[in-house]
Design an enzyme around this catalytic site. Sequence first.
Site, PDB file in Angstrom:
ATOM      1  N   TYR A 161       0.813  -1.223   0.000  1.00  0.00           N
ATOM      2  CA  TYR A 161       0.000   0.000   0.000  1.00  0.00           C
ATOM      3  C   TYR A 161       0.845   1.271   0.000  1.00  0.00           C
ATOM      4  CZ  TYR A 161      -4.195  -2.617   1.040  1.00  0.00           C
ATOM      5  OH  TYR A 161      -5.245  -3.477   0.981  1.00  0.00           O
ATOM      6  N   ASP A 282      -2.618 -17.471   5.771  1.00  0.00           N
ATOM      7  CA  ASP A 282      -3.661 -18.365   5.233  1.00  0.00           C
ATOM      8  C   ASP A 282      -4.228 -19.253   6.329  1.00  0.00           C
ATOM      9  OD1 ASP A 282      -0.885 -18.935   4.723  1.00  0.00           O
ATOM     10  OD2 ASP A 282      -1.470 -20.883   3.950  1.00  0.00           O
ATOM     11  N   ASP A 306      -6.086  -5.893   5.848  1.00  0.00           N
ATOM     12  CA  ASP A 306      -7.211  -5.466   5.013  1.00  0.00           C
ATOM     13  C   ASP A 306      -8.143  -6.652   4.784  1.00  0.00           C
ATOM     14  OD1 ASP A 306      -8.828  -4.066   3.343  1.00  0.00           O
ATOM     15  OD2 ASP A 306      -7.368  -3.762   1.753  1.00  0.00           O
TER      16      ASP A 306
END
Length: 416
Positions: A161, A282, A306
């Site tokens: 980002y 994950d 996010d």
Amino acid sequence: MAKFKKVVIPEGDKIVYKDGEIQVADNPIVLFIEGDGIGPDIWNATKTVLDGAVKKAYNGKKKIAWAEIYAGEKAVATYGKNQWLPAETVKAIEEYKVAIKGPLTTPVGGGIRSLNVALRQKLDLFACVRPVKYYPGTPSPVKKPGKLDIVLFRENTEDVYAGIEFKSGTKGADEVRAFINENYKHNIREKSGIGIKPISPFGTKRLVKMAIDYALSHNRKSVTLVHKGNIMKFTEGSFKDWGYEAAVKDYRDQVVTEDEVWEKHGGKVPEGKLLIKDRIADSMFQQILLRADEYDVVATPNLNGDYLSDAAAAQVGGLGIAPGANMSHEAALFEATHGTAPKYAGMDKVNPGSLILSGVMMLDHLGWKKATDLVEKAMKKTIRSKVVTYDFARQMTGAKEVKTSQFAKEIVKNMG
Ligand code: NAP
């Protein structure tokens, strides 16, 4: 004291910091940005609830002195063309420390990517904080949504980002590709778009320390560092390493790591210690579904956070009412996490839950725990009694659909 052109500062006390601790008097000046679209509707509802709770909790002894500041469409209307984020809005937050905002329209063109991003960057609000827990009665897609009760700290300024990207076919992309291929013996394909993912010890440690401070001050049991360090060793893997490093260096007497629990304490967390652990990203998505109650405070780099915050919010059925805040060591901006939903603007229809619960975070930040509890309990009671806005009503059987303003009044009524 700064002079403002349009911002009117009411009678009240400035929130200040002393030795890193927030100091809040009985009439603190708190800033608000109403927001665009549905912003005014949900802000009015939120103000009704927060003022109602503070009045009830402290018998009128405490009262917030609200001061309006401007961003988005109302800023343009107040300050003139292209003034989407006036400099004095940023200056006011720097000076008065605490603000709450409704959603803002993203201006099309004009060089502003997003007002929210601009606010985060200008104020260096390096942590995005999202508590995620279940409010009984909320329609949820899982069997036991109540098992999830986490507070997520997402790093806000680094990672992919950071905005360092090179478009396919441009001179920049070609140069970066050639440099890496020639000097580091990689083989990036022709015409690749390239993004750079910086993660620093400075950015990681200040974020992880904020998460640990929160966990310690709120009697939470663990802080989990969520990373993808098995693949991205020198960014995500380092996030994990630097996170542990900060925990062990600065909080040695208060924390224990998961390795230490197994090596020295027979698999049991010693009484009174905060557990620091880590999970691969994950796996963490499975963990919050399958073993939700084993997680508490969570610290993540930007991208993981996010994804994870939205997935977690959806799990408790709360995407529409999920609260959030963006914070630095001093400034704190509490905000609705949804957008401006323009088709519902001015209809007094939508759910104000996200901004109200962001207001609860704000009261907690001020240290006004009694008022925090009142809103939380009353909101739970209101949802459980199925008096809700259209979005919940359409997913519940036997619900009574009410307007935004009525929902707020119902919450105040339920504070008894
Ligand atoms: P949105 O405003 O979040 O709305 C999408 C849909 O979400 C709505 O149509 C509605 O669904 C539901 N929704 C949103 N808020 C709700 C509420 N309070 N109560 C009940 N339902 C709610 O997303 P968008 O349409 O993609 O974005 C619109 C504008 O908002 C854009 O300018 C965008 O840039 C901006 N935005 C701002 C922020 C921010 O300031 N933090 C965040 C995101 C987007 P139904 O139609 O199914 O009822």
